[in-house]
Design an enzyme around this catalytic site. Structure first.
Site, mmCIF file in Angstrom:
data_model
loop_
_atom_site.group_PDB
_atom_site.id
_atom_site.type_symbol
_atom_site.label_atom_id
_atom_site.label_comp_id
_atom_site.label_asym_id
_atom_site.label_seq_id
_atom_site.Cartn_x
_atom_site.Cartn_y
_atom_site.Cartn_z
ATOM 1 C CB SER B 11 -0.886 0.006 1.243
ATOM 2 O OG SER B 11 -1.655 1.184 1.295
ATOM 3 C CE LYS B 35 -1.341 7.848 -1.570
ATOM 4 N NZ LYS B 35 -1.150 9.148 -2.077
ATOM 5 C CB SER B 36 -4.159 4.045 3.471
ATOM 6 O OG SER B 36 -3.394 2.898 3.751
ATOM 7 C CG ASN B 59 6.464 7.342 3.400
ATOM 8 O OD1 ASN B 59 5.359 7.881 3.515
ATOM 9 N ND2 ASN B 59 6.683 6.093 3.779
ATOM 10 C CG ASN B 115 -2.600 2.355 7.376
ATOM 11 O OD1 ASN B 115 -2.000 2.159 8.423
ATOM 12 N ND2 ASN B 115 -2.196 3.243 6.476
ATOM 13 C CB CYS B 118 0.053 5.282 8.608
ATOM 14 S SG CYS B 118 0.808 6.839 8.165
ATOM 15 C CG ASN B 178 2.836 0.805 7.717
ATOM 16 O OD1 ASN B 178 3.652 1.520 7.145
ATOM 17 N ND2 ASN B 178 1.539 0.927 7.505
ATOM 18 N N GLY B 203 12.373 -0.052 3.258
ATOM 19 C CA GLY B 203 13.520 -0.513 2.484
ATOM 20 C C GLY B 203 14.352 -1.524 3.255
#
Ligand SMILES: Cc1cc2nc3c(=O)[nH]c(=O)nc-3n(C[C@H](O)[C@H](O)[C@H](O)COP(=O)(O)OP(=O)(O)OC[C@H]3O[C@@H](n4cnc5c(N)ncnc54)[C@H](O)[C@@H]3O)c2cc1C
Ligand SMILES: Cc1cc2nc3c(=O)[nH]c(=O)nc-3n(C[C@H](O)[C@H](O)[C@H](O)COP(=O)(O)OP(=O)(O)OC[C@H]3O[C@@H](n4cnc5c(N)ncnc54)[C@H](O)[C@@H]3O)c2cc1C
Ligand SMILES: Cc1cc2nc3c(=O)[nH]c(=O)nc-3n(C[C@H](O)[C@H](O)[C@H](O)COP(=O)(O)O)c2cc1C
Ligand SMILES: Cc1cc2nc3c(=O)[nH]c(=O)nc-3n(C[C@H](O)[C@H](O)[C@H](O)COP(=O)(O)O)c2cc1C
Ligand code: FES
Ligand code: FES
Lengths: 248, 291, 291, 248
Positions: B11, B35-36, B59, B115, B118, B178, B203
C-alpha cells in the site's frame, strides 16, 4: 540532499531567473532535480545548464518557486537527483518547441543545428530567444506582443516539420497534447517532455503517473509512440490529494 | 483469494491511480493493495514527503487521498485485468473503518486491508494500531460488515507486536510490517528533511525487523501472515516465508528495481525451487522457525 | 565528566579486555563504555553470535561477561590512560543494579551506564527497560548509591520511548538507543543465523530510528542525551547532535572503519565547524529540532 | 553466510580431514573464514587451499569441528569471510613452522623454496609432510614416534634460521611464544599466526584481542616487531565469558 552554493543569478524576465551553482554530476538534457526550499516546499526543476556549471531556470509561480527565485549568490540551494529519462540526443537538424518555462529543459539542446519555436504568453516571458543562431528562431505570443500572435500551432503552420531529424518539446500539457495531435499526422521523430505534479521524484508515490508510467522515472520525456497508448495524456490527471480531474 | 504468486504490491507505492495499479498487475504482481483511503479528501503533507537514505526511504506522504467517495473509479480501472485488488483503508474509529470497508467492498475490492500502522499522522495508523482494545474492536466490526477477506496491517513501533496480533485475531490475515518511525535531519539546512519531521522508514534497513515480527507472530499465533518490509529480491521473499509468511508485499524496492521487480523475483523463486527440490513454495512456510 | 570530543566507544564493542579499551582511548576515543557486566559470570550464547548484514550487524552475544568480581583488573588496565571509563552494568532488579554500580564505582569507573535495553536476553535489558516503574526504581536506587554520574541506556523497542525517558528522569543523562530487535534467517540452512535466533540490529540501518528517539526525547524532556545507533561518519554525529545529543557513542562502525574512526571523525568535525563558522560544537545541540 | 557444496573430502589423519569446495573469491595465505555448523556452532578455520578450489583442513577438537569433519561430499558448508591480515608473501627462501593443525594455514605457502618444520604430538598427526620437496622438511614429535623427539625448538637447534628470507609460523600460543623468544635473539624476518577464541571475526566482540589488537582484523599474522609490545602474548587471555586467565 545535495547542497551547493549559488554562484550567480541571472534575471531573464520579471518572473524568471536562472540560478547557477557548481555540481559535479553527469546530467543529460531533459533531466531534472527535486529542489528543496527548506521550510517551504520541494518542487521538480529541469536543469537548464548541464556543463560543469549547472543551473536551473525558475519561474515564479507559487510558494516554493517564489522562495527559490529570491535566493542570492552565496546562499545554498538544496536538491536531489538527477532524475528522469533524458531526451535522446541525435545528430542532425533539430526543432525545439518550448512553452513558457518549458524552455528551461530544452536549453541544453540549443546548438547550431537547432531551430527554436518559443511560445510565450507575452513579450516579456520569452526565454532564451537570443541563444539560437540568427534566423533560426521563431516566437509566438498569445497577446501578439512579439512574433506571431497565437499559440504553438500557429507558429508551426508554415514550418516543414519533416525536415527535422528530431523534434523536442516541453511545456504545459495542453500545449503538448495539441502538438502531439498535430504531429501524429506527420511522419516525424519527436520527444515530448511532460509536466505533472511530482511528490517523490523516485517512482514510488504515483502522483506523476500517466497510464501507469511514472513521469519521474519512465519520463518526463516520451516518444510519440509511447504517447499514443496513453489515454490519460491531455485528458485526466490526479490532484495533490489523488482526486481524478480533467487536465483542463 | 487466489494468488498466482506470493508477490503483492504494498500500500502507498504506485497505487493511487487505477491505471498504475493495472499496469503493475499486467507487469507481474499477483495482487495490488491500494493506497490507504479515508473518509474525506486529504491533501497530505507538503513536499519533501520522502527522503532518500541510500536504498532506504523515509516517507511522510501524510495519508493524502481523494476520500472514499472518489475512489470507485480507480478500483474499476485497476480491475480491468482479472487480478485481486485489495482496498486499504484508514480511520480513527471502528465505525469509520467499517463504513470505509463496505464502500471498498461495493467498489469491487477483493479484500480489505486495515491500515493500523501508518506512523506519521496524528490520530490514525499506529496511534490506533498500538491500542489492543481498539484494534480488536475495529477488526471485529469490519469482519461483521464485509464478506471479503480482511487483513490487518500492524505496526512494528510497539513494545509487543504479538499482543496486537492477538487482538487482531479475527482478521483473515495479518500484514507485518508497516514502516518504522524515524527522522532524518539535514545538517546543512539544520532541520528535518521531511516537512512533517517524522516519517516512516522503509527498504532493506527494516527487513530484519519485519522478519522478526513475522517470526514472533508465527510462533505465537496460528494466523495467516503476509510479510512486508524491505523486500527487494527473491532471497528476501524466501526469508519472510521461512519466518512464517504465506505471501509478501513489496514497496520501496520499486524505487531501485522498477515495476519489473515482480517478474524478476518470480523467475528467481522458480529457479530457487528447482535448485532446492521444492514442489510448491508453500513447503517453506515457517521452515526457518525454531519451535 | 569532561570529554575532549563528543566521541565515545559504545558498550559491547571492543571493551571486554582492558588493554583494548586503553588502546581505543589512545587512538582517539574521548571515553569508553565497558561491556555490560552482571553479578555473575555468563558465557553468553554459542556462536554464531553475529550476522553481517551488509554494513549492519545483528548480534546476540548474550551478555557474556566475567561477572563483576572479575572486572576490577580490566578497569584499572583501561585507566592506564587518563580518560573516562564508563562502567556498563545489567541486572534484573534495582538492588542488583545498585550493588553492581557501587562495585564499578569502587573500581574507578568515571560514570555508570545502566543497560536497560539489551534486546536478546530473557529477564534483562529491554525486558527491564520497557517497564517504566522498574526503570524509575532502578535509576533512583543507583543514583542514591553512587556519586559518579549515572547514564540510563534505553531501548527503541517500545511503543513510547518518551515515557521511559521520563521514568528515567533522575539519571544524569540518557543514552539513546540500543539495538533494534531483529532476526535473520539463512534460507539455505533454513534456520535463524544466530544461535539465539533473536538479535539486536545495529549499524547504519538504525540511525534514523536513533535520531528519532533523540529528537523525541529532546523535545519532551530537558535531559542530557548521548546519541547512539548507526553512527559511522561526522555527518551522523552532527545529525545526532542537531537532534539534541551532547555526545555520541559509536559501535558497529568499527567493523568497517576500524579503531581509527574516532580520530577520522574528529578531524572531519573540525573541518565542518570551520566551514560552517561554528565556535563550539555545543552550538549545534538541538539546532535541527522544530519546536 | 556464503554456502558451497563439498566436492571432495580427504582424510589426512585419524583426527584431521580436508574439505574441498568451490568458492570464487580472492583469498591470500593466512586468511581464515568463520565456518558455521548450523545447530552446533561457528569457528574460525584457515583456508588450507586458496586456488580456484578452496578447502579447509579441520581437526576434530570439540563439538563444531566434530560436526564439520563429519560432512560428506554433496552436503553444504556455510561460512563467511575471508577475514584477517594475510602473511606477507616474499620471494626467496622461506621456513614454515607449523604446530598441529597450524599447518593448515601454512599450506598455501608450501612451494619449492619452502623448508618445512612440522611439529606434531605423534606420528599420526603429521600434516602435509609429503608436500614439501624431498629433503626440505623436518618433523618433530612429542613422543618421538617420528623424526626428532621433542618440540619445535628441538627441531630448530641445528637450523641456520638466518639463511631464510622469511619465517612463517602457526600453532598453539605456547609454541609460538617459545618460538618468538628464540627468534627474538636472531636477526630474522618472521610472521607468526596466532590463535585465540573468536566469536565475531569482524573486529567488534573483543574476544580475540591481544593488547588491543584484534587477531581477526589486525592479525592473525603478526610480525616480530609487533609482538614485542604485546605483554598479553603467551601470558594472559580472556575466556569465553571474558574472564582473564593465564595462557597455560
Ligand atoms: C519534470 C519537471 C520539470 C520542471 N522544470 C521546471 C523548470 O525548469 N522551471 C520552472 O519554472 N518550472 C519547472 N517545472 C514546474 C514547477 O515544478 C512548478 O512550477 C512548481 O511545482 C510550482 O511550485 P510552487 O510551490 O512554486 O507553486 P504551487 O503550484 O503553488 O505549488 C505546487 C507545489 O506545491 C505543492 N502543493 C500543491 N497543492 C498542495 C496542497 N493542497 N497542499 C500542500 N501542498 C500542495 C506541491 O508539492 C506542488 O509541487 C517543472 C515541472 C516538472 C514536472
Ligand atoms: C585464525 C584461526 C584459524 C584457525 N584455523 C584452523 C584450521 O585451519 N584448522 C583447525 O583444525 N583449527 C583451526 N583453528 C582452531 C579452531 O578454530 C578451534 O579448534 C575450534 O574453535 C574448536 O571448536 P570446537 O567447537 O570444535 O571445539 P571447542 O573447543 O569445544 O569449542 C570451541 C568453540 O566453542 C565455543 N565455546 C567455547 N566455550 C563455550 C562456552 N562456555 N559456552 C558456549 N560456547 C563455548 C566457542 O565458540 C569456541 O569457538 C583456527 C583458529 C583460529 C583463531
Ligand atoms: C511512499 C510510501 C507510502 C506509503 N503509504 C502507505 C499507506 O498509505 N498505507 C499503508 O498501509 N502503508 C503505506 N506505506 C508502507 C508500505 O506499504 C510498506 O508497509 C512499507 O514501506 C515497508 O515495505 P517496503 O520496505 O517494501 O517499502 C507506504 C510506504 C511508502 C514508502
Ligand atoms: C556486538 C555488539 C555487542 C553489544 N553489547 C552491548 C552491551 O553489552 N551492552 C549494551 O548496552 N549495548 C551493547 N550493544 C549495543 C551498542 O552499544 C549500541 O547501542 C548499538 O550497537 C547501536 O550502535 P551502533 O549502531 O553504533 O553499533 C552491543 C552491540 C553490538 C554490535
Ligand atoms: S513523483 Fe512520485 S512517482 Fe513520480
Ligand atoms: S573475533 Fe570478535 S573482535 Fe575478533
Amino acid at each position: 540532499m545535495i547542497h551547493a552554493d549559488i554562484i550567480r543569478k541571472e534575471k531573464l524576465s520579471p518572473t524568471v531567473s536562472t540560478l547557477y551553482f557548481h555540481w559535479d554530476a553527469d546530467v543529460k538534457p531533459g533531466q531534472f532535480v527535486m529542489v528543496w526550499a527548506p521550510g517551504t516546499g520541494e518542487i521538480p526543476m529541469s536543469l537548464s545548464h548541464i556543463g560543469k556549471e549547472k543551473a536551473f531556470t525558475v519561474k515564479n509561480y507559487g510558494p516554493t518557486s517564489d522562495m527559490l527565485i529570491k535566493l542570492e549568490p552565496g546562499q545554498k540551494v538544496y536538491f536531489r537527483g538527477p532524475y528522469g529519462r533524458p531526451f535522446s540526443v541525435v545528430k542532425g537538424k533539430t526543432l525545439l518547441i518550448g512553452g513558457g518555462s518549458g524552455m528551461a529543459s530544452l536549453h541544453p539542446l540549443i546548438n547550431r543545428n537547432a531551430f527554436g519555436l518559443i511560445a510565450a504568453r507575452t513579450r516579456e516571458e520569452i526565454l532564451f530567444m537570443n541563444e539560437f543562431e540568427s534566423g533560426k528562431v521563431r516566437v509566438t505570443t498569445d497577446d501578439g506582443s512579439f512574433g506571431i500572435k497565437g499559440n504553438v500551432l500557429a507558429g508551426l503552420k508554415d514550418l516543414d516539420v519533416d525536415a527535422f531529424d528530431m523534434i523536442y518539446a516541453c511545456g504545459p500539457e495542453i500545449m503538448l497534447y495539441n502538438l502531439y495531435k498535430y504531429l501524429k499526422e506527420k511522419k516525424v521523430n519527436a520527444e515530448l517532455s511532460l509536466e505533472r505534479l511530482m511528490k517523490c521524484g523516485v517512482g514510488v508515490c504515483d502522483s506523476c503517473s500517466i497510464n501507469g508510467f511514472q513521469l519521474c522515472r519512465d519520463g518526463p520525456t516520451f516518444t510519440m509512440d509511447q504517447l499514443q497508448y496513453m489515454n490519460e495524456f491531455g485528458t485526466e490527471k490526479l490532484t495533490f490529494s489523488g482526486t481524478r480531474v480533467n487536465v483542463h | 483469494m487466489q494468488l498466482e504468486s506470493p508477490l503483492i504490491l504494498a500500500s502507498g507505492i504506485l497505487d493511487e491511480n487505477g491505471y498504475t495499479m493495472r499496469r503493475i498487475l499486467e507487469e507481474g504482481a499477483a495482487a495490488v493493495v491500494t493506497k490507504s483511503i479515508g473518509s474525506t479528501e486529504r491533501p497530505g503533507f507538503t513536499p519533501p514527503v520522502v527522503a532518500e537514505l541510500g536504498e532506504n526511504l523515509l516517507n511522510a506522504i501524510g495519508l493524502s487521498n481523494p476520500g472514499i467517495e472518489h475512489f470507485a473509479d480507480e478500483i474499476s480501472i485497476a480491475k480491468g485485468i482479472r487480478k485481486p485488488v485489495i482496498g486499504s483503508i484508514f480511520g480513527a474509529s471502528a465505525e469509520e473503518f467499517s463504513t470505509l470497508a463496505s464502500k471498498m467492498e461495493s467498489y469491487g475490492a477483493d479484500a480489505i486491508e486495515l491500515n493500523l500502522s501508518c506512523p506519521h499522522v496524528k490520530g490514525f495508523g499506529s496511534e490506533v494500531g498500538s491500542d489492543p482494545d481498539l484494534v480488536e474492536e475495529i477488526v471485529t466490526e469490519v469482519k461483521a460488515k464485509v464478506s471479503v477477506p480482511v487483513f490487518a496491517k500492524l505496526t512494528p513501533n510497539v513494545t509487543d507486536i504479538v499482543k496486537i496480533a492477538k487482538a487482531a485475531e479475527k482478521a483473515d490475515a495479518l500484514v507485518l510490517i508497516n514502516t518504522v518511525k524515524a527522522i532524518h535531519i539535514d545538517i546543512y539546512a539544520r532541520r528535518p528533511t521531511l516537512s512533517n519531521a517524522y516519517g516512516g522508514l522503509s527498504g532493506p534497513a527494516i527487513k530484519p525487523i519485519g522478519v522478526r515480527a513475522v517470526y514472533d507472530v508465527y510462533r505465537e499465533t496460528s494466523k495467516e501472515i503476509i510479510g512486508c518490509g524491505g523486500i527487494s529480491n527473491f532471497e528476501d521473499v524466501i526469508e519472510y516465508m521461512m519466518a512464517g509468511a504465506r505471501a509478501v508485499e513489496v514497496g520501496t524496492a520499486l524505487k531501485t528495481a522498477g515495476r519489473a521487480i515482480f517478474d524478476n523475483i518470480k523467475t528467481d523463486i522458480i529457479r530457487f525451487m528447482e535448485a532446492e527440490g521444492l514442489d510448491g513454495i508453500q513447503e517453506i512456510i515457517g521452515a526457518g522457525v525454531k519451535r
